[in-house]
Design an enzyme around this catalytic site. Structure first.
Site, PDB file in Angstrom:
ATOM      1  N   ARG A 247       0.809  -1.217   0.000  1.00  0.00           N
ATOM      2  CA  ARG A 247       0.000   0.000   0.000  1.00  0.00           C
ATOM      3  C   ARG A 247       0.845   1.271   0.000  1.00  0.00           C
ATOM      4  O   ARG A 247       0.551   2.224  -0.720  1.00  0.00           O
ATOM      5  CB  ARG A 247      -0.955   0.000   1.187  1.00  0.00           C
ATOM      6  CG  ARG A 247      -2.005  -1.096   1.078  1.00  0.00           C
ATOM      7  CD  ARG A 247      -3.076  -0.963   2.120  1.00  0.00           C
ATOM      8  NE  ARG A 247      -4.123  -1.957   1.905  1.00  0.00           N
ATOM      9  CZ  ARG A 247      -5.227  -2.031   2.620  1.00  0.00           C
ATOM     10  NH1 ARG A 247      -5.443  -1.156   3.590  1.00  0.00           N
ATOM     11  NH2 ARG A 247      -6.127  -2.957   2.364  1.00  0.00           N
TER      12      ARG A 247
ATOM     13  N   ASP B  27     -15.798  10.336   8.766  1.00  0.00           N
ATOM     14  CA  ASP B  27     -14.717   9.415   8.433  1.00  0.00           C
ATOM     15  C   ASP B  27     -13.406  10.177   8.514  1.00  0.00           C
ATOM     16  O   ASP B  27     -13.381  11.398   8.327  1.00  0.00           O
ATOM     17  CB  ASP B  27     -14.909   8.827   7.027  1.00  0.00           C
ATOM     18  CG  ASP B  27     -14.103   7.553   6.818  1.00  0.00           C
ATOM     19  OD1 ASP B  27     -14.682   6.460   6.962  1.00  0.00           O
ATOM     20  OD2 ASP B  27     -12.893   7.641   6.533  1.00  0.00           O
TER      21      ASP B  27
END
Length: 280
Positions: free
Chosen positions: A43, A152
């Site tokens: 990632r 979020d």
């Protein structure tokens, strides 16, 4: 010409991984076990490449510098997963529609406020599903003081959630009647939430492990598939903070693989495997 390729996996050292672990913990409360070393490489290497850094070490030096403050967010985003769908774990929405909203609606019509929180809203499928459930059980909700807070840590997914636009494959999980009632198709085949339902959700960026500029209490909180990223101490602290934001009799919905280990100490009663009620 400067080599813009990131370091190979063989050059991704344990020291690099330990630095990422520390950053993730300090910035977002994320716990990365040693088994995630390869995942972190896959990632973060994308960010190393996109930033044009020649190595993980150089990238992490940049991220932790004053000049890399904006990139720090991108690193945290890369380490979190945003897997979601409409009406995921349908029993929660059935419970919201059949138990929570029918009890709450008459009180809201009488003048009190109604609040539901989607505490990790990702790209918006959860809060928009909540909104459809609310509008189904309480059609005039938007005419009263009823709102859905959707938050979020990732500003990019919050922006996407706010737009409320999804492709045809993503909306397959929405019953046809609700899709036609609450969404409108676009020329390119996508669908977008339209009409009064758009007045229900308010989308905000929020780190659950930082301070919460949130006033008042909630009748229901969805915090699902979030604590899997945290260690035990961070997890229990979050459960307690969420319980403190529930009104008496309010409900907390958690992910199918999660349990509130401190339920009794947090003043919560488990009423179903993934549903807890705030004790009066």
């Amino acid at each position: 010409m400067k080599d813009l390729m990131p370091a190979s996996e063989s050059e991704y050292t344990d020291a690099d991984f330990q630095r990422v672990r520390q950053i993730a913990r300090e910035q977002a409360g994320i716990h990365l076990p040693t088994t995630k070393k390869a995942l972190v490489y896959s990632r973060v290497s994308r960010r190393v490449r996109e930033r044009g850094q020649g190595s993980f070490h150089a990238y992490l030096d940049f991220v932790t510098s004053s000049a890399g403050e904006g990139e720090m967010q991108n690193l945290i985003f890369a380490l979190t997963t945003n897997v979601t769908s409409f009406f995921r774990e349908k029993n929660h929405f059935d419970h919201l529609e059949s138990v929570v909203i029918p009890h709450l609606a008459p009180q809201v019509r009488a003048g009190r406020r109604g609040r539901v929180w989607s505490a990790a809203c990702s790209t918006g499928q959860e809060p928009w599903s909540i909104a459809m459930s609310v509008m189904t059980a309480f059609p005039d909700a938007v005419s009263h003081d009823f709102r859905i807070l959707a938050t979020d840590i990732n500003a990019n997914v919050v922006a996407q959630a706010t737009e409320g636009a999804y492709n045809a494959e993503e909306v397959e999980a929405i019953p046809a009647g609700r899709k036609s009632q609450f969404m409108e198709p676009s020329d390119d085949g996508d669908y977008r939430f339209a009409g009064p339902i758009r007045r229900l959700p308010a989308f905000r960026v929020l780190n659950l492990n930082a301070s919460w500029p949130i006033q008042g209490f909630f009748s229901a909180i969805f915090c699902r598939n979030v604590v899997i990223y945290f260690d035990d101490a961070t997890r229990e602290r979050l459960w307690q903070r969420l319980a403190d934001k529930l009104e008496p009799g309010g409900f907390l919905y958690v992910g199918h693989s999660e349990r509130v280990s401190c339920a009794s100490a947090c003043g919560l009663i488990q009423v179903a495997p993934t549903i807890y009620r705030k004790d009066h």
